[in-house]
Design an enzyme around this catalytic site. Structure first.
Site, short mmCIF file in Angstrom:
data_model
loop_
_atom_site.label_atom_id
_atom_site.label_comp_id
_atom_site.label_asym_id
_atom_site.label_seq_id
_atom_site.Cartn_x
_atom_site.Cartn_y
_atom_site.Cartn_z
CG HIS A 122 -22.57 -27.11 -6.72
ND1 HIS A 122 -22.77 -26.31 -7.82
CD2 HIS A 122 -22.77 -28.39 -7.13
CE1 HIS A 122 -23.05 -27.07 -8.87
NE2 HIS A 122 -23.07 -28.34 -8.47
CB THR A 167 -48.35 2.30 2.25
OG1 THR A 167 -48.82 3.62 2.49
CG2 THR A 167 -48.40 2.00 0.77
N GLY A 203 -54.29 11.98 13.70
CA GLY A 203 -53.48 12.76 14.64
C GLY A 203 -53.09 14.09 14.05
CB ALA A 209 -41.10 -1.48 3.53
CB THR A 231 -55.55 -2.83 9.95
OG1 THR A 231 -55.54 -2.19 8.66
CG2 THR A 231 -56.80 -3.69 10.06
CG MET A 269 -40.80 7.34 -1.28
SD MET A 269 -42.16 7.96 -2.28
CE MET A 269 -42.54 9.49 -1.44
N GLY A 306 -45.57 -0.28 -11.54
CA GLY A 306 -46.10 -0.64 -12.85
C GLY A 306 -45.68 -2.05 -13.25
CB THR A 361 -48.02 10.86 7.99
OG1 THR A 361 -47.06 11.86 7.59
CG2 THR A 361 -48.49 11.17 9.40
N GLY A 362 -46.08 8.68 5.99
CA GLY A 362 -45.94 7.96 4.73
C GLY A 362 -46.26 8.75 3.47
P1 FAD Z 1 -46.74 4.25 5.30
O1 FAD Z 1 -46.52 2.78 5.19
O2 FAD Z 1 -47.35 4.95 4.17
O3 FAD Z 1 -47.62 4.45 6.61
C1 FAD Z 1 -48.10 5.70 6.99
C2 FAD Z 1 -49.28 5.49 7.92
O4 FAD Z 1 -49.60 6.75 8.52
C3 FAD Z 1 -50.55 5.02 7.23
O5 FAD Z 1 -51.06 3.88 7.88
C4 FAD Z 1 -51.51 6.20 7.35
O6 FAD Z 1 -52.87 5.80 7.50
C5 FAD Z 1 -51.01 6.85 8.62
N1 FAD Z 1 -51.34 8.27 8.74
C6 FAD Z 1 -51.13 9.26 7.84
N2 FAD Z 1 -51.50 10.46 8.34
C7 FAD Z 1 -51.97 10.22 9.59
C8 FAD Z 1 -52.49 11.04 10.61
N3 FAD Z 1 -52.58 12.36 10.46
N4 FAD Z 1 -52.87 10.46 11.75
C9 FAD Z 1 -52.78 9.11 11.93
N5 FAD Z 1 -52.28 8.29 11.01
C10 FAD Z 1 -51.88 8.83 9.85
N6 FAD Z 1 -41.44 -1.07 -0.37
C11 FAD Z 1 -40.53 -2.07 -0.23
O7 FAD Z 1 -39.51 -1.86 0.43
N7 FAD Z 1 -40.74 -3.31 -0.77
C12 FAD Z 1 -41.84 -3.58 -1.50
O8 FAD Z 1 -41.99 -4.72 -2.00
C13 FAD Z 1 -42.80 -2.56 -1.70
N8 FAD Z 1 -43.92 -2.79 -2.42
C14 FAD Z 1 -44.85 -1.80 -2.56
C15 FAD Z 1 -45.97 -2.06 -3.33
C16 FAD Z 1 -46.92 -1.08 -3.51
C17 FAD Z 1 -48.15 -1.38 -4.35
C18 FAD Z 1 -46.76 0.19 -2.88
C19 FAD Z 1 -47.81 1.25 -3.02
C20 FAD Z 1 -45.64 0.46 -2.12
C21 FAD Z 1 -44.66 -0.54 -1.96
N9 FAD Z 1 -43.51 -0.30 -1.22
C22 FAD Z 1 -42.57 -1.29 -1.09
C23 FAD Z 1 -43.25 1.00 -0.57
C24 FAD Z 1 -43.59 0.91 0.93
O9 FAD Z 1 -44.94 0.50 1.08
C25 FAD Z 1 -43.38 2.27 1.59
O10 FAD Z 1 -42.07 2.72 1.33
C26 FAD Z 1 -43.56 2.16 3.11
O11 FAD Z 1 -44.85 1.69 3.42
C27 FAD Z 1 -43.32 3.51 3.79
O12 FAD Z 1 -43.51 3.36 5.16
P2 FAD Z 1 -43.92 4.59 6.10
O13 FAD Z 1 -43.98 4.03 7.48
O14 FAD Z 1 -43.07 5.75 5.84
O15 FAD Z 1 -45.38 5.02 5.62
P1 NAD Z 2 -41.36 4.85 -9.66
O1 NAD Z 2 -40.69 6.15 -9.40
O2 NAD Z 2 -40.65 3.59 -9.38
O3 NAD Z 2 -41.77 4.76 -11.20
C1 NAD Z 2 -42.54 5.74 -11.84
C2 NAD Z 2 -42.23 5.65 -13.31
O4 NAD Z 2 -43.15 6.49 -13.98
C3 NAD Z 2 -40.82 6.16 -13.66
O5 NAD Z 2 -40.18 5.21 -14.45
C4 NAD Z 2 -41.08 7.47 -14.38
O6 NAD Z 2 -40.11 7.75 -15.36
C5 NAD Z 2 -42.45 7.19 -14.98
N1 NAD Z 2 -43.22 8.39 -15.29
C6 NAD Z 2 -43.31 9.53 -14.56
N2 NAD Z 2 -44.11 10.42 -15.20
C7 NAD Z 2 -44.54 9.82 -16.33
C8 NAD Z 2 -45.38 10.21 -17.41
N3 NAD Z 2 -45.94 11.41 -17.44
N4 NAD Z 2 -45.60 9.34 -18.42
C9 NAD Z 2 -45.02 8.11 -18.41
N5 NAD Z 2 -44.21 7.69 -17.42
C10 NAD Z 2 -43.97 8.53 -16.40
O7 NAD Z 2 -42.76 4.96 -8.91
P2 NAD Z 2 -43.87 3.87 -8.66
O8 NAD Z 2 -43.65 2.69 -9.52
O9 NAD Z 2 -45.17 4.58 -8.72
O10 NAD Z 2 -43.58 3.45 -7.16
C11 NAD Z 2 -43.68 4.45 -6.11
C12 NAD Z 2 -42.77 4.13 -4.98
O11 NAD Z 2 -43.16 2.93 -4.33
C13 NAD Z 2 -41.35 3.95 -5.45
O12 NAD Z 2 -40.59 4.97 -4.86
C14 NAD Z 2 -40.93 2.63 -4.96
O13 NAD Z 2 -39.73 2.72 -4.26
C15 NAD Z 2 -42.04 2.16 -4.03
N6 NAD Z 2 -42.29 0.75 -4.34
C16 NAD Z 2 -41.31 -0.16 -4.08
C17 NAD Z 2 -41.49 -1.47 -4.43
C18 NAD Z 2 -40.40 -2.45 -4.15
O14 NAD Z 2 -39.49 -2.11 -3.41
N7 NAD Z 2 -40.43 -3.64 -4.72
C19 NAD Z 2 -42.66 -1.88 -5.02
C20 NAD Z 2 -43.63 -0.94 -5.29
C21 NAD Z 2 -43.42 0.37 -4.92
#
Ligand code: FAD
Ligand code: NAD
Length: 467
Positions: A445, A40, A114, A321, A36, A319, A185, A143-144
């Site tokens: 308001h 991520t 790819g 979206a 799909t 990192m 977390g 590739t994220g």
């Molecule tokens: P990705 O979304 O990681 O997409 C990369 C794609 O490349 C994947 O589908 C992968 O399969 C594909 N790919 C990799 N290598 C290859 C290859 N060689 N060939 C073909 N395909 C390949 N960000 C926010 O802004 N708001 C949020 O609320 C938020 N919540 C999150 C919650 C969680 C649990 C997590 C894990 C992340 C969250 N993030 C959030 C972070 C956000 O998901 C990422 O910053 C975002 O998806 C990055 O987009 P991207 O396009 O760079 O990469």
């Molecule tokens: P993060 O960097 O937000 O938090 C990781 C935390 O782990 C930090 O507070 C760090 O100090 C702590 N840590 C690191 N090493 C440790 C250790 N050895 N012991 C205890 N604590 C330790 O990373 P994340 O929560 O894994 O999220 C990853 C990425 O995904 C982030 O860059 C975030 O931008 C993105 N994300 C965004 C959203 C959103 O925008 N709402 C939601 C989820 C994820």
């Protein structure tokens, strides 16, 4: 060349780059290894986590808040299978939406891994193990990233899990031990705490969400503690061992004392790492940075190989979206010969706990470090009529403005619907508004946004009306 643009990866960076390229008349392909589209974000990130956050918030309110509204529920129960099924349907709707947009924009989608054969040729290893080759004048790497771990912890994906597994648990943990008090977390910890799990957070730094303004972390910790979460700040994890249905996490207190916690699940959420495995970067002479494994790009998001670009989580910066999406648009426009711009200082950050946390611009800590003189204006939600009506009294809006010019330099919100409120601050700051500008604009308001205006009034010359 077969294509003008080939995008590798279909996350928010990749799919937006593909759509914008197609809009600009460029013949475009997108290669995605998963079945799909959406990366991520749509499959195992933003969308499923928000679906579960919404469901668990309903449950929490039904069990904790409805009564004060005069709504009594008998026999409230949780159907975890249905909650997860709904989340899966939400994801499916969103990923299907991308397939629709690709068709609409005449983008060729290829499923497979790819990798570079040369700087214009991408080899695609399909799920049935056959390969295909396509060529393009420009290649965009999108590739994220993947979850990272600690070198001494073995993620078994059953009891010691990452966010990906935490989004598909079939039961509410009795005790979830969380390593990392960052965004993932606290969001996923909130989901399970609201559903009744005991949640313990072990964070290395002396504050949760440590990269955000310190005031936000302090307030959020207070509220999450009220919701039942417990925190071990400044503690260093030394190990996590799974045995049967239990996981024991060992860690050191700031004074060196050895501690341990045993739970039924341990979620490792210590950040994410750029993903370039299998891309064959060496074939075109590209390498990745040692720390974080990111690809180096210039101001046009072009790598050292002409015509090869990289965007999103795989390059420097937040990192997020929306940052990836902005870069997707940017790079397509660069390829089409336009001169786009991204203001990296004004990319908002949001944590979808309740209350939500949202911020844009500089923190107090950054302004102090840069020796910039600033004024502060704060307004607590408990003084907002709208917040009193809904019962969401925790949190505040804090505005930081330049001491001499009154220009808004940072906005930090913890409170109801902060995620949506921050958009006003982004617009204001993009147009370089002063705190007084916002103070003089009408705000409907009763809305939560009035708290932003009040904080601006407080920053301008300390004259909030409602406190
Ligand atoms: P990705 O979304 O990681 O997409 C990369 C794609 O490349 C994947 O589908 C992968 O399969 C594909 N790919 C990799 N290598 C290859 C290859 N060689 N060939 C073909 N395909 C390949 N960000 C926010 O802004 N708001 C949020 O609320 C938020 N919540 C999150 C919650 C969680 C649990 C997590 C894990 C992340 C969250 N993030 C959030 C972070 C956000 O998901 C990422 O910053 C975002 O998806 C990055 O987009 P991207 O396009 O760079 O990469
Ligand atoms: P993060 O960097 O937000 O938090 C990781 C935390 O782990 C930090 O507070 C760090 O100090 C702590 N840590 C690191 N090493 C440790 C250790 N050895 N012991 C205890 N604590 C330790 O990373 P994340 O929560 O894994 O999220 C990853 C990425 O995904 C982030 O860059 C975030 O931008 C993105 N994300 C965004 C959203 C959103 O925008 N709402 C939601 C989820 C994820």
């Amino acid at each position: 060349m077969q294509y003008d643009v080939i995008v590798i990866g279909s996350g928010p960076g990749g799919y937006v780059a593909a759509i914008r390229s197609a809009q600009l008349g460029l013949k475009t392909a997108c290669v995605e290894k998963y079945a799909t589209y959406g990366g991520t974000c749509l499959n195992v990130g933003c969308i499923p986590s928000k679906a579960l956050l919404d469901s668990s918030e309903h449950y929490y309110n039904a069990s904790h808040a409805f009564k004060t509204h005069g709504i009594n529920l008998d026999n409230l129960s949780l159907d975890m299978a249905q909650m997860m099924k709904r989340k899966t349907e939400v994801v499916a709707k969103n990923t299907a939406g991308i397939s629709f947009l690709f068709k609409k924009n005449k983008i060729d989608g290829y499923q497979g891994i790819g990798s570079f054969r040369d700087k214009n040729t991408i080899s695609i290893k399909k799920p049935d193990e056959t390969t295909a080759e396509i060529t393009g004048k420009n290649i965009i790497i999108a590739t994220g990233s993947k979850p990272s771990s600690l070198p001494f912890i073995q993620i078994d994906k059953k009891r010691i899990i990452t966010s990906t597994e935490a989004l598909t648990l079939q039961e509410v943990p009795k005790h979830l031990v969380l390593i990392g008090g960052g965004v993932i977390g606290l969001e996923l910890g909130s989901v399970y705490a609201r559903l009744g799990a005991k949640v313990s957070v072990i964070e290395f730094m002396d504050s949760i969400i440590p990269t955000m303004d310190r005031g936000l972390g302090k307030e959020l910790q207070k509220v999450l503690q009220k919701q039942g979460m417990e925190f071990y700040l400044g503690h260093k994890v030394t190990g996590a061992i799974a045995k049967g249905k239990e996981v024991t996490v060992t860690f050191d207190a700031p004074n060196g004392d050895k501690k341990e916690l045993t739970g039924d699940y341990c979620l490792v959420a210590v950040g994410r790492i750029a993903y370039t495995n299998g891309l064959g970067l060496d074939k075109i002479g590209l390498s990745v940075e040692e720390h974080g494994r990111k690809i180096t790009v210039n101001d046009h998001l072009e790598t050292s190989v002409k015509g090869v670009y990289a965007i999103g989580d795989v390059v420097k910066g937040a990192m997020l979206a929306h940052k990836a999406e902005d870069e997707g648009t940017f790079v397509a426009e660069v390829i089409a010969g336009q001169k786009p711009h991204i203001n990296y200082n004004l990319i908002p950050g949001v944590v979808y706990t309740w209350p939500e946390v949202a911020a844009v611009g500089q923190t107090e800590e950054q302004l102090k470090a840069a020796n910039i003189k600033y004024k502060t204006g704060s307004f607590p939600f408990r003084a907002s009529g709208r917040a009193v009506a809904s019962g969401d009294l925790d949190g505040f809006v804090k505005v930081l403005a330049d001491a001499a010019t009154d220009e808004i330099l940072g906005v930090h919100i913890i409170g109801p619907r902060a995620a949506d409120m921050i958009a006003e601050a982004v617009v204001a700051m993009e147009f370089r508004a002063s705190a007084e500008d916002i103070s003089r604009m009408s705000h409907a308001h009763p809305t939560y946004t009035e708290a932003f205006r009040e904080a601006c009034l407080a920053a301008t010359d300390n004259r909030p009306i409602h406190i």
